[in-house]
Design a protein around this motif. Structure first.
Motif, PDB file in Angstrom:
ATOM      1  N   LYS A   1      -9.470   0.188   1.414  1.00 30.58           N
ATOM      2  CA  LYS A   1      -8.863   1.488   1.119  1.00 30.58           C
ATOM      3  C   LYS A   1      -8.523   1.601  -0.369  1.00 30.58           C
ATOM      4  CE  LYS A   1      -6.744   2.011   5.700  1.00 30.58           C
ATOM      5  NZ  LYS A   1      -5.448   2.101   6.442  1.00 30.58           N
ATOM      6  N   VAL A   2      -7.957   0.537  -0.913  1.00 25.27           N
ATOM      7  CA  VAL A   2      -7.562   0.548  -2.324  1.00 25.27           C
ATOM      8  C   VAL A   2      -8.798   0.585  -3.224  1.00 25.27           C
ATOM      9  CG1 VAL A   2      -6.386  -0.743  -4.143  1.00 25.27           C
ATOM     10  CG2 VAL A   2      -5.413  -0.681  -1.840  1.00 25.27           C
TER      11      VAL A   2
ATOM     12  N   LEU B   1       0.803  -1.219   0.000  1.00 26.03           N
ATOM     13  CA  LEU B   1       0.000   0.000   0.000  1.00 26.03           C
ATOM     14  C   LEU B   1       0.841   1.277   0.000  1.00 26.03           C
ATOM     15  CD1 LEU B   1      -2.825  -1.076   2.464  1.00 26.03           C
ATOM     16  CD2 LEU B   1      -3.093  -0.545   0.052  1.00 26.03           C
ATOM     17  N   LYS B   2       2.135   1.150   0.223  1.00 25.48           N
ATOM     18  CA  LYS B   2       2.979   2.347   0.210  1.00 25.48           C
ATOM     19  C   LYS B   2       3.053   2.946  -1.195  1.00 25.48           C
ATOM     20  CE  LYS B   2       6.063   1.371   4.107  1.00 25.48           C
ATOM     21  NZ  LYS B   2       7.458   1.029   4.515  1.00 25.48           N
ATOM     22  N   THR B   3       2.828   2.126  -2.193  1.00 26.55           N
ATOM     23  CA  THR B   3       2.874   2.594  -3.578  1.00 26.55           C
ATOM     24  C   THR B   3       1.514   3.152  -3.981  1.00 26.55           C
ATOM     25  OG1 THR B   3       4.499   0.879  -4.101  1.00 26.55           O
ATOM     26  CG2 THR B   3       3.348   1.915  -5.958  1.00 26.55           C
ATOM     27  N   ASP B   4       1.542   4.269  -4.686  1.00 25.98           N
ATOM     28  CA  ASP B   4       0.298   4.880  -5.172  1.00 25.98           C
ATOM     29  C   ASP B   4       0.038   4.356  -6.594  1.00 25.98           C
ATOM     30  OD1 ASP B   4      -1.928   6.428  -5.424  1.00 25.98           O
ATOM     31  OD2 ASP B   4      -0.845   8.266  -5.940  1.00 25.98           O
ATOM     32  N   TYR B   5      -0.870   3.400  -6.703  1.00 28.70           N
ATOM     33  CA  TYR B   5      -1.128   2.755  -7.994  1.00 28.70           C
ATOM     34  C   TYR B   5      -2.106   3.577  -8.823  1.00 28.70           C
ATOM     35  CZ  TYR B   5       0.967  -1.170  -5.523  1.00 28.70           C
ATOM     36  OH  TYR B   5       1.820  -1.954  -4.814  1.00 28.70           O
ATOM     37  N   ASP B   6      -1.831   3.652 -10.130  1.00 30.86           N
ATOM     38  CA  ASP B   6      -2.724   4.359 -11.048  1.00 30.86           C
ATOM     39  C   ASP B   6      -3.902   3.483 -11.465  1.00 30.86           C
ATOM     40  OD1 ASP B   6      -1.172   6.697 -11.105  1.00 30.86           O
ATOM     41  OD2 ASP B   6       0.163   5.817 -12.623  1.00 30.86           O
TER      42      ASP B   6
ATOM     43  N   LYS C   1     -10.715   3.888  -3.265  1.00 31.23           N
ATOM     44  CA  LYS C   1      -9.989   4.911  -4.041  1.00 31.23           C
ATOM     45  C   LYS C   1     -10.341   4.796  -5.521  1.00 31.23           C
ATOM     46  CE  LYS C   1      -5.223   6.031  -5.485  1.00 31.23           C
ATOM     47  NZ  LYS C   1      -5.333   5.603  -6.881  1.00 31.23           N
TER      48      LYS C   1
ATOM     49  N   GLU D   1     -12.622   7.290  -8.069  1.00 27.27           N
ATOM     50  CA  GLU D   1     -12.050   7.870  -9.295  1.00 27.27           C
ATOM     51  C   GLU D   1     -12.783   7.413 -10.549  1.00 27.27           C
ATOM     52  OE1 GLU D   1      -8.006   6.627  -9.127  1.00 27.27           O
ATOM     53  OE2 GLU D   1      -7.427   8.078  -7.571  1.00 27.27           O
TER      54      GLU D   1
END
Length: 222
Positions: free
Chosen positions: A158-159, A98-103, A162, A166
């Motif tokens: 959370k993922v 989760l530290k990475t912000d995935y597009d 998000k 969007e």
């Protein structure tokens, strides 16, 4: 029982985290190893304490001095493994993912799958026993729900929320998305562990992994 111990087995036998006073005796360790091997090979229902005792090289009565029933033996294996190995792994590794912000959601799925493969390769017996036995044992289901699934759900939500916000994912309930994604990924992992061992020449892991992710993404497309 000549194969190297899986990391989780060695951890529980040595009692490293619980203190030296909890280290198993030599006979307990042999019973523990034999039970894991047989439960993984034949399942709980297809196993017997006499068979476990024979493989461990002890009298059957020795098993019952340490464990009241075969079910107690199963619980003594799975519960501490979930408490001390599986649950901490899930919590720690989900934080890393989760530290990475995935597009895109497929990027998250790919990172998640790759993150889990090594753990499953190193702890195959644990995975086989949990997958085989949880559907048939309500007490194990409760432990899994409390120790593992609850942690997965919090981070997964959370993922998913998000990407839904969007507009990049179908507006289904988060639990439905979790169920659909998890069942597809588990199917890939099970096939990978069974088919790839026996038919390594016909199993293209990269192809199967991408097909699994694409299948999920098409189903969850807005």
């Amino acid at each position: 029982m000549t194969d190297p111990l899986e990391p989780w087995m060695e951890e529980l036998i040595q009692g490293n985290e619980a203190g030296a006073e909890h280290k198993m005796t030599e006979k307990q360790a042999r019973i523990f190893e034999a039970a894991i091997e047989i439960f993984a090979e034949k399942g709980y229902a297809g196993s017997s304490t006499s068979e476990i005792a024979q493989r461990a090289g002890v009298a059957e009565g020795t098993i019952f001095r340490h464990y009241k029933t075969k079910k107690d033996l199963l619980i003594s294996i799975v519960t501490p493994a979930m408490v001390r190995m599986l649950a901490p792994f899930v919590i720690r590794e989900f934080r890393e993912v989760l530290k990475t912000d995935y597009d895109r959601f497929d990027q998250f799925l790919r990172a998640l799958i790759e993150n889990r493969i090594l753990f499953l390769q190193q702890n195959r017996s644990l995975f086989k026993i949990i997958v085989q036995e949880i559907p048939f044992h309500p007490d194990l289901q409760h432990q899994f729900q409390k120790l593992v699934f609850a942690q997965v759900k919090v981070h997964f939500e959370k993922v998913v929320d998000k990407f839904k916000a969007e507009g990049k994912m179908v507006d289904l309930p988060t639990m439905t998305i979790l169920r659909l994604s998890a069942s597809t990924i588990i199917g890939y992992i099970l096939a990978r562990s069974i088919v790839s061992d026996k038919e390594s020449s016909t199993w293209d892991d990269e192809l199967e992994r991408e097909a699994t992710i694409n299948f999920i993404m098409k189903g969850l497309a807005p």
